[in-house]
Motif scaffolding. Structure first.
Motif, PDB file in Angstrom:
ATOM      1  N   SER A  20      38.843  36.890  50.022  1.00 61.44           N
ATOM      2  CA  SER A  20      40.238  36.892  49.593  1.00 61.44           C
ATOM      3  C   SER A  20      40.369  36.824  48.070  1.00 61.44           C
ATOM      4  O   SER A  20      39.672  36.056  47.402  1.00 61.44           O
ATOM      5  CB  SER A  20      40.956  35.694  50.217  1.00 61.44           C
ATOM      6  N   THR A  45      45.494  36.169  49.236  1.00 65.88           N
ATOM      7  CA  THR A  45      46.394  35.225  49.911  1.00 65.88           C
ATOM      8  C   THR A  45      47.859  35.600  49.667  1.00 65.88           C
ATOM      9  O   THR A  45      48.253  35.878  48.534  1.00 65.88           O
ATOM     10  CB  THR A  45      46.156  33.800  49.380  1.00 65.88           C
ATOM     11  N   GLY A 254      28.982  33.323  45.812  1.00 60.45           N
ATOM     12  CA  GLY A 254      27.916  33.867  44.979  1.00 60.45           C
ATOM     13  C   GLY A 254      27.051  34.913  45.637  1.00 60.45           C
ATOM     14  O   GLY A 254      25.937  35.182  45.159  1.00 60.45           O
ATOM     15  N   THR A 276      33.059  37.623  43.970  1.00 59.81           N
ATOM     16  CA  THR A 276      32.874  37.969  42.558  1.00 59.81           C
ATOM     17  C   THR A 276      31.981  39.203  42.365  1.00 59.81           C
ATOM     18  O   THR A 276      32.173  39.962  41.414  1.00 59.81           O
ATOM     19  CB  THR A 276      32.290  36.739  41.821  1.00 59.81           C
TER      20      THR A 276
END
Ligand code: FMN
Length: 313
Positions: A20, A45, A254, A276
């Motif tokens: 998200s 969200t 990660g 990310t």
């Protein structure tokens, strides 16, 4: 080779989802990536009303990670259903809608409206570290008080999830925060309340300062840390939670490569979310699917579910 995994009533074609807030509403990536190959898309969200989010700067790069304090910027439920969801449902993969609210009533309102629109699963974001920030700047008292997120309290988690469980048949994926002393206590409360799946972790509350200006690098002062820096912390939490609960766990934190994804699965995650990594390489999630296939082939694994929690101890 079977890559299908089950999350509540959802059957994903593979265990790879996008986290998200890191993949927009997927349409943004469609020209670059075969979005339909993903196991599922977890949307940014949404809240009942539109939110502008926090003032900039809202992102800062750190060693092996990133701090963000977006503050749940989103267009609100009505605009999501009118302008985003119709295109999302045509993509050809499962769509999990992430929702957040500050009251049980609003959580139920979101869930019921999404269910009526045909959504099958929601990720209940009980864990955003970047909203309801309140600082007490009085000179005498430099103490900073931050509003707690629901998932920092087992009882609050239980209350929201059980209220939702009574009012909706949607698959409920509850997203937990790592900013607690014992995440298993919160995970067990969510499971007892009727969660179908747990997703962990959201970002770690962090901070960075520019030494020249002595200003925080993020206008919100604090932000959520994500990226490779948090992976070992997240793997440990997934390992602990997966051993404590019976419901499936989605591992997040990660994941940059198929090897990272495999670590989470071996620790106990039934599925994973890529966050990310997509900022660095928009194709990261797709490459991870290919890497999982290769690993299964090379290791003669016919069903990826056989890997889940199979840590050699
Ligand atoms: C820019 C940014 C925005 C995010 N927005 C949300 C969000 O709206 N809702 C949510 O549940 N998590 C949000 N997250 C958290 C991610 O979904 C994920 O839990 C976290 O970043 C850890 O995974 P990663 O290290 O792979 O990024 C956001 C993360 C980033 C970096």
């Amino acid at each position: 080779m079977n890559l299908h995994v089950k999350l509540g009533k959802l059957k994903l074609k593979n265990p790879v989802t996008v986290a998200s807030g890191t993949f927009g509403y997927a349409k943004e990536f469609e020209d670059l990536v075969s979005v339909k190959s993903l196991g599922a898309i977890i949307t940014k969200t949404i809240t009942v009303n539109p939110r502008l989010g926090n003032p900039p700067p809202r992102l800062a790069e750190t060693a092996s990670g990133m701090l963000n304090a977006i503050g749940l910027q989103n267009e609100g439920l009505d605009n999501f259903l009118k302008f985003k969801y119709p295109a999302l449902k045509k993509i050809g993969t499962e769509v999990i809608v992430s929702i957040s609210a500050q009251t049980k009533k609003d959580f139920i309102f979101l869930a019921q409206n999404l269910e009526s629109a045909g959504v099958k699963a929601v990720e209940v974001n009980l864990s955003c570290p970047n909203i309801s920030y309140a600082a007490n700047n009085s000179k005498k008292n430099q103490q900073i008080s931050r509003a707690k997120s629901f998932a920092q309290d087992a009882k609050a988690t239980y209350d929201v999830v059980s209220a939702l469980r009574k009012k909706t048949k949607l698959t409920l994926i509850v997203k937990l925060t790592p900013n607690v002393t014992d995440i298993t206590e919160i995970a067990l409360a969510a499971e007892r309340a009727g969660a179908d799946v747990l997703s962990l972790v959201n970002t770690f509350l962090g901070m960075a300062i520019d030494v020249e200006t002595r200003l925080p690098k993020i206008a919100n002062i604090t932000g959520g840390l994500s990226g490779p820096a948090i992976k070992p912390l997240a793997v440990r939490m997934v390992y602990d939670v997966a051993r404590a609960v019976k419901i499936p766990v989605i591992g997040v934190g990660g994941i940059m490569s198929a090897e990272d994804a495999l670590e989470f699965m071996i620790a106990g995650a039934r599925a994973i979310s890529v966050g990310t990594a997509s900022f660095v390489n928009p194709k990261a999630a797709i490459e991870i699917i290919e890497g999982l296939k290769l690993y299964c082939k090379e290791n003669k694994i016919k069903d990826i579910n056989k890997l889940v929690g199979k840590i050699s101890l």
